[in-house]
Scaffold this motif. Structure first.
Motif, PDB file in Angstrom:
ATOM      1  N   ASP A 291       0.433  -1.110   0.245  1.00  0.00           N
ATOM      2  CA  ASP A 291       0.361   0.028  -0.136  1.00  0.00           C
ATOM      3  C   ASP A 291       0.710   0.919  -0.077  1.00  0.00           C
ATOM      4  O   ASP A 291       0.864   2.279  -0.697  1.00  0.00           O
ATOM      5  CB  ASP A 291      -0.935  -0.035   1.442  1.00  0.00           C
ATOM      6  N   LEU A 292       1.722   0.910   0.540  1.00  0.00           N
ATOM      7  CA  LEU A 292       3.226   2.406   0.938  1.00  0.00           C
ATOM      8  C   LEU A 292       4.532   1.674   0.233  1.00  0.00           C
ATOM      9  O   LEU A 292       4.935   0.574   1.251  1.00  0.00           O
ATOM     10  CB  LEU A 292       2.557   2.713   2.058  1.00  0.00           C
ATOM     11  N   TYR A 293       4.885   2.754  -0.552  1.00  0.00           N
ATOM     12  CA  TYR A 293       6.728   2.066  -0.490  1.00  0.00           C
ATOM     13  C   TYR A 293       6.770   3.316  -0.940  1.00  0.00           C
ATOM     14  O   TYR A 293       6.865   4.591  -1.554  1.00  0.00           O
ATOM     15  CB  TYR A 293       6.439   1.785  -1.717  1.00  0.00           C
ATOM     16  N   ILE A 294       8.158   3.305  -0.054  1.00  0.00           N
ATOM     17  CA  ILE A 294       8.796   4.715   0.265  1.00  0.00           C
ATOM     18  C   ILE A 294      10.561   4.122  -0.293  1.00  0.00           C
ATOM     19  O   ILE A 294      11.175   3.682   0.791  1.00  0.00           O
ATOM     20  CB  ILE A 294       9.114   5.101   1.711  1.00  0.00           C
ATOM     21  N   ALA A 295      10.717   5.132  -1.311  1.00  0.00           N
ATOM     22  CA  ALA A 295      12.440   4.756  -1.844  1.00  0.00           C
ATOM     23  C   ALA A 295      13.373   6.033  -1.446  1.00  0.00           C
ATOM     24  O   ALA A 295      13.048   7.059  -1.736  1.00  0.00           O
ATOM     25  CB  ALA A 295      12.045   4.638  -3.112  1.00  0.00           C
ATOM     26  N   CYS A 296      13.949   5.171  -0.539  1.00  0.00           N
ATOM     27  CA  CYS A 296      15.169   6.526   0.541  1.00  0.00           C
ATOM     28  C   CYS A 296      16.281   6.111  -0.502  1.00  0.00           C
ATOM     29  O   CYS A 296      16.486   5.141  -0.421  1.00  0.00           O
ATOM     30  CB  CYS A 296      14.946   5.688   1.150  1.00  0.00           C
ATOM     31  N   VAL A 314       3.529   5.856  -3.246  1.00  0.00           N
ATOM     32  CA  VAL A 314       4.849   5.355  -3.801  1.00  0.00           C
ATOM     33  C   VAL A 314       5.472   6.808  -3.130  1.00  0.00           C
ATOM     34  O   VAL A 314       4.900   8.137  -3.548  1.00  0.00           O
ATOM     35  CB  VAL A 314       5.547   5.067  -4.981  1.00  0.00           C
ATOM     36  N   VAL A 315       6.485   6.892  -2.490  1.00  0.00           N
ATOM     37  CA  VAL A 315       7.247   8.254  -2.186  1.00  0.00           C
ATOM     38  C   VAL A 315       8.614   8.185  -2.786  1.00  0.00           C
ATOM     39  O   VAL A 315       9.350   7.026  -2.118  1.00  0.00           O
ATOM     40  CB  VAL A 315       6.820   8.607  -0.390  1.00  0.00           C
ATOM     41  N   ALA A 316       9.638   9.170  -3.059  1.00  0.00           N
ATOM     42  CA  ALA A 316      10.432   9.566  -2.882  1.00  0.00           C
ATOM     43  C   ALA A 316      11.280   9.827  -2.606  1.00  0.00           C
ATOM     44  O   ALA A 316      11.007  11.369  -2.262  1.00  0.00           O
ATOM     45  CB  ALA A 316      10.793   9.415  -4.419  1.00  0.00           C
ATOM     46  N   ILE A 317      12.308   9.824  -1.933  1.00  0.00           N
ATOM     47  CA  ILE A 317      13.566  10.987  -1.255  1.00  0.00           C
ATOM     48  C   ILE A 317      14.158  11.074  -2.099  1.00  0.00           C
ATOM     49  O   ILE A 317      15.244  10.028  -1.786  1.00  0.00           O
ATOM     50  CB  ILE A 317      13.429  10.948   1.001  1.00  0.00           C
ATOM     51  N   ASN A 318      14.881  11.535  -2.257  1.00  0.00           N
ATOM     52  CA  ASN A 318      16.470  11.601  -3.341  1.00  0.00           C
ATOM     53  C   ASN A 318      16.785  12.908  -3.361  1.00  0.00           C
ATOM     54  O   ASN A 318      16.283  13.867  -3.893  1.00  0.00           O
ATOM     55  CB  ASN A 318      16.211  11.341  -4.751  1.00  0.00           C
ATOM     56  N   PRO A 324      14.736   9.367 -11.604  1.00  0.00           N
ATOM     57  CA  PRO A 324      13.959   8.815 -12.620  1.00  0.00           C
ATOM     58  C   PRO A 324      12.541   7.804 -11.462  1.00  0.00           C
ATOM     59  O   PRO A 324      11.437   7.972 -11.964  1.00  0.00           O
ATOM     60  CB  PRO A 324      14.339   7.618 -13.272  1.00  0.00           C
ATOM     61  N   ILE A 325      13.171   7.828 -10.622  1.00  0.00           N
ATOM     62  CA  ILE A 325      12.114   7.807  -8.872  1.00  0.00           C
ATOM     63  C   ILE A 325      11.036   8.673  -9.497  1.00  0.00           C
ATOM     64  O   ILE A 325      10.198   8.174  -8.808  1.00  0.00           O
ATOM     65  CB  ILE A 325      12.654   7.230  -7.741  1.00  0.00           C
ATOM     66  N   PHE A 326      11.651  10.177 -10.038  1.00  0.00           N
ATOM     67  CA  PHE A 326      10.402  11.303  -9.479  1.00  0.00           C
ATOM     68  C   PHE A 326       8.845  10.417 -10.275  1.00  0.00           C
ATOM     69  O   PHE A 326       7.816  11.181 -10.457  1.00  0.00           O
ATOM     70  CB  PHE A 326      10.938  12.435  -9.584  1.00  0.00           C
ATOM     71  N   LYS A 327       9.408  10.456 -11.373  1.00  0.00           N
ATOM     72  CA  LYS A 327       8.256  10.362 -12.218  1.00  0.00           C
ATOM     73  C   LYS A 327       7.486   9.022 -11.989  1.00  0.00           C
ATOM     74  O   LYS A 327       6.398   8.861 -12.810  1.00  0.00           O
ATOM     75  CB  LYS A 327       9.315   9.538 -13.644  1.00  0.00           C
ATOM     76  N   VAL A 328       7.487   8.057 -11.332  1.00  0.00           N
ATOM     77  CA  VAL A 328       6.395   7.450 -10.943  1.00  0.00           C
ATOM     78  C   VAL A 328       6.079   7.595  -9.343  1.00  0.00           C
ATOM     79  O   VAL A 328       5.804   6.762  -8.652  1.00  0.00           O
ATOM     80  CB  VAL A 328       7.587   5.646 -11.008  1.00  0.00           C
ATOM     81  N   ALA A 329       6.736   8.791  -8.880  1.00  0.00           N
ATOM     82  CA  ALA A 329       6.445   8.106  -7.173  1.00  0.00           C
ATOM     83  C   ALA A 329       5.488   9.649  -6.877  1.00  0.00           C
ATOM     84  O   ALA A 329       4.860  10.276  -7.840  1.00  0.00           O
ATOM     85  CB  ALA A 329       6.990   9.566  -6.841  1.00  0.00           C
ATOM     86  N   VAL A 331       4.776  11.383  -4.329  1.00  0.00           N
ATOM     87  CA  VAL A 331       4.658  12.211  -3.996  1.00  0.00           C
ATOM     88  C   VAL A 331       6.374  11.968  -3.982  1.00  0.00           C
ATOM     89  O   VAL A 331       7.541  11.325  -3.779  1.00  0.00           O
ATOM     90  CB  VAL A 331       4.645  11.783  -1.813  1.00  0.00           C
ATOM     91  N   GLY A 332       6.999  13.059  -3.898  1.00  0.00           N
ATOM     92  CA  GLY A 332       8.470  13.430  -3.963  1.00  0.00           C
ATOM     93  C   GLY A 332       8.945  14.591  -3.396  1.00  0.00           C
ATOM     94  O   GLY A 332       8.517  15.526  -3.119  1.00  0.00           O
ATOM     95  N   ILE A 333       9.987  13.563  -2.875  1.00  0.00           N
ATOM     96  CA  ILE A 333      10.483  15.041  -2.454  1.00  0.00           C
ATOM     97  C   ILE A 333      11.863  15.214  -2.543  1.00  0.00           C
ATOM     98  O   ILE A 333      12.741  14.155  -2.314  1.00  0.00           O
ATOM     99  CB  ILE A 333      10.066  14.437  -0.875  1.00  0.00           C
TER     100      ILE A 333
END
Lengths: 350, 259
Positions: A291-296, A314-318, A324-329, A331-333
């Motif tokens: 349900d929630l994937y946080i990519a750090c 999907v939440v991406a922190i980078n 490219p992760i931000f294209k599928v997130a 929420v992007g940080i």
């Protein structure tokens, strides 16, 4: 807002339920306790029940098995128009047989039109037994409840194939009561109104012949729980090379613990030796659908994306805003994960 | 020890794609499999058979094609299989299917355990197990991860809250097995051949089960499908780490991703 309601808000008049009447009536919420508190899903069901009740011109009745007066009042504050309280000390801890006897006897007498139970360990095993006992049928794990007002039937949304889509199913008009289990976290919490007042009726049940048949030997709590395999995990916090070092990776573990989720990693994290190969997500590793994937600190190469494309959120922190992760997130940080993660842990605890 | 395992055949999700944009399901290959959660249930039954010996009987309701699912169950290790099918049974809903299974289990008789999956993937229905337990007035343990039988007593480890509980009960008991509780075995080649060439699937219709059209009248009606929203390009959060974190946590709560 009418005058009655205003008066009710002022605490001058309590909700008085008209008990007389024919046939199957009112919406009943089977309250569930977790420790000394009401389960959140119970309050969410009261909220939804109030909305359905206003369309049907019905009352919201709550039944609390094995609770106390304080919890009964909480049910009223959250929207119950009347509470039936089984306060027998023998019902304090959940066991199927006595609980089903209490609920079955009460419902056989009161003839509910609709019964809502939580789609939880407890509600999930009570509802179908009630359905059989009352010669009805249950619709389970619902994420949406609306009314077909012309037929006075509930129309339920039931996710299928792990939420790929949902089937919308209605009860036939001749089914009474209409029994539903409601997924936790779907409906919002109602407003808690301490000035709301209504009746609490204490009820008793004859527990003769309703002794528990299953003996609980041992309960193992969360802290000792076994890790969930990644493809089944609901929440995954995943680390990439961008976490920098083992210290950075430890932050990811802390965030996963704060969310009661699982830790995973990209190929990079595995290569760095921070995490075992079996915890790798993406091509060559696990395919996940949490349900929630946080990519750090994961850049999100296509190989990684293949493993997470079915994640619901999907939440991406980078640090790299072109990752490219931000294209599928969802929420992007764009920031250093090492700075943001401690703040997230803090915000979760607040 | 006799263990009855009700199984369900479902459309294989690998054979279709769901288009959120067109709000449609495109079936590429119409293939059917045993509901994965029921396969977990069969595995629990077969492990009890492996350790202490048991007669495992698979039962299913549906169209004639469900025969395949039952033969697969036999190839995996079930000793006998019953298919409940005719025109009325093929079209009934969850309640009708439950009634048919209950009648069939009564007719087979003398069972110690009924083990089935907690839920079906294709309808989201999670009532069969407890429904049957109520029908027979027997004990139930739901969301089981593992179960063993020794000295006539059943012991099971079940999901409970955020952890699990270990429980004990005397048969007859109904168990529902948690999705993904185990890794089901693969069928043995020789058994696959035998399942199709030598062994019989017993077929019963509604009449043989003592059910009439009124018993199998659906109690629910389908009103179509809904699809999750299409994935849109994500939002960027900016600000100090504290602001960003607060925004994120708020969003996750609003979207019901976390509690």
């Amino acid at each position: 807002m009418d005058l009655d309601y205003l008066q009710m808000l002022m605490g001058e008049e309590e909700v008085v339920v008209e008990e007389e009447g024919e046939g199957y009536r009112n919406i009943w919420v089977v309250a569930e306790r977790v420790g000394d508190e009401l389960a959140p899903v119970t309050l969410e069901m009261l909220n939804q029940a109030q909305q359905l009740a206003s369309t049907l011109g019905a009352y919201v009745m709550a039944v609390l098995v094995g609770g106390d007066e304080t919890l009964a009042q909480e049910l009223i504050y959250h929207g119950a128009d009347k509470v039936f309280l089984f306060d027998d000390p023998a019902l304090k801890d959940y066991a199927l047989e006595p609980y089903i006897k209490a609920l079955g006897d009460l419902f056989a007498e009161k003839m509910p039109e609709i019964v809502l139970c939580g789609a939880t360990d407890v509600g999930g095993e009570l509802a179908p037994r009630l359905a059989r006992r009352l010669d009805a049928v249950a619709l389970t794990n619902c994420t949406g409840l609306t009314l077909d007002a012309s037929q006075r039937t509930l129309v339920c949304t039931m996710p299928v194939y792990d939420g790929e889509y949902s089937e919308v199913v209605a009860f036939s008009p001749e089914v009474h009561p209409q029994i539903v289990t409601v997924q936790p976290g779907v409906f919002g919490l109602p407003y808690r109104d301490e000035y709301r007042s209504a009746e609490v009726e204490t009820v008793a049940v004859d527990l003769d012949g309703a002794q528990p048949r299953v003996k609980v030997l041992n309960v193992v709590a969360e802290a000792e729980r076994e890790p969930v395999p990644l493809p089944k995990a609901r929440i995954i916090v995943s680390a990439g090379r961008g976490m920098g070092d083992a210290e950075g990776f430890a932050l990811v573990e802390q965030l996963a613990a704060a969310l009661s989720g699982e830790v995973a990693g990209s190929r990079g994290a595995v290569d760095e030796g921070w995490i075992d190969e079996e915890k790798q997500v993406g091509m060559g590793g696990a395919t996940v659908r949490p349900d929630l994937y946080i990519a750090c600190g994961i850049s999100g190469a296509i190989q990684h994306y293949f493993g997470i494309q079915d994640a619901k959120f999907v939440v991406a922190i980078n640090r790299d805003e072109n990752a490219p992760i931000f294209k599928v997130a969802d929420v992007g940080i764009v920031a250093d994960a090492k700075e943001v993660i401690p703040a997230i842990i803090e915000a979760l605890e607040a | 020890m006799r263990i009855i395992v009700p199984i369900r055949q479902i459309l294989d999700p690998r054979g279709f794609t769901v288009s959120r944009r067109h709000e449609r399901i495109f079936v590429n290959r119409e293939e059917y499999i045993i509901n994965p959660n029921d396969k977990n249930a069969l595995e629990v039954a077969l492990r009890i058979k492996d350790t202490g010996g048991a007669e495992v009987i698979a039962v299913a309701v549906g169209k004639p094609r469900v025969d395949d699912a039952l033969r697969e169950a036999m190839a995996l290790g079930a000793d006998a299989a019953y298919l409940l099918t005719d025109e009325a049974l093929a079209q009934t809903d969850a309640a009708g299917a439950a009634k048919a299974l209950a009648k069939a289990i009564e007719k087979i008789g003398d069972f110690d355990l009924i083990i089935t999956g907690q839920e079906t993937l294709d309808t989201g229905d999670a009532q069969l197990g407890p429904w049957l337990a109520e029908y027979f007035g027997i004990a139930q343990v739901t969301n089981v991860r593992e179960a063993t039988v020794s000295d006539g007593a059943l012991r099971a480890k079940r999901d409970w809250g955020t952890g699990y509980a270990e429980v004990e009960a005397a048969p007859p008991v109904l168990l529902t097995v948690a999705p993904g509780a185990n890794k089901p075995r693969y069928p043995h080649g020789g058994r696959i051949m035998a399942a199709y060439r030598e062994w019989e699937v017993t077929t019963w219709g509604a009449e043989a089960l003592g059910l009439d059209a009124a018993d199998l009248e659906p109690l629910t009606e389908g009103r179509g499908r809904t699809f999750p929203p299409e994935r849109t390009l994500g939002e960027r959060l900016t600000g100090s780490p504290q602001d960003v974190a607060a925004d994120l946590v708020q969003q996750l709560r609003l979207q019901h991703v976390i509690k």
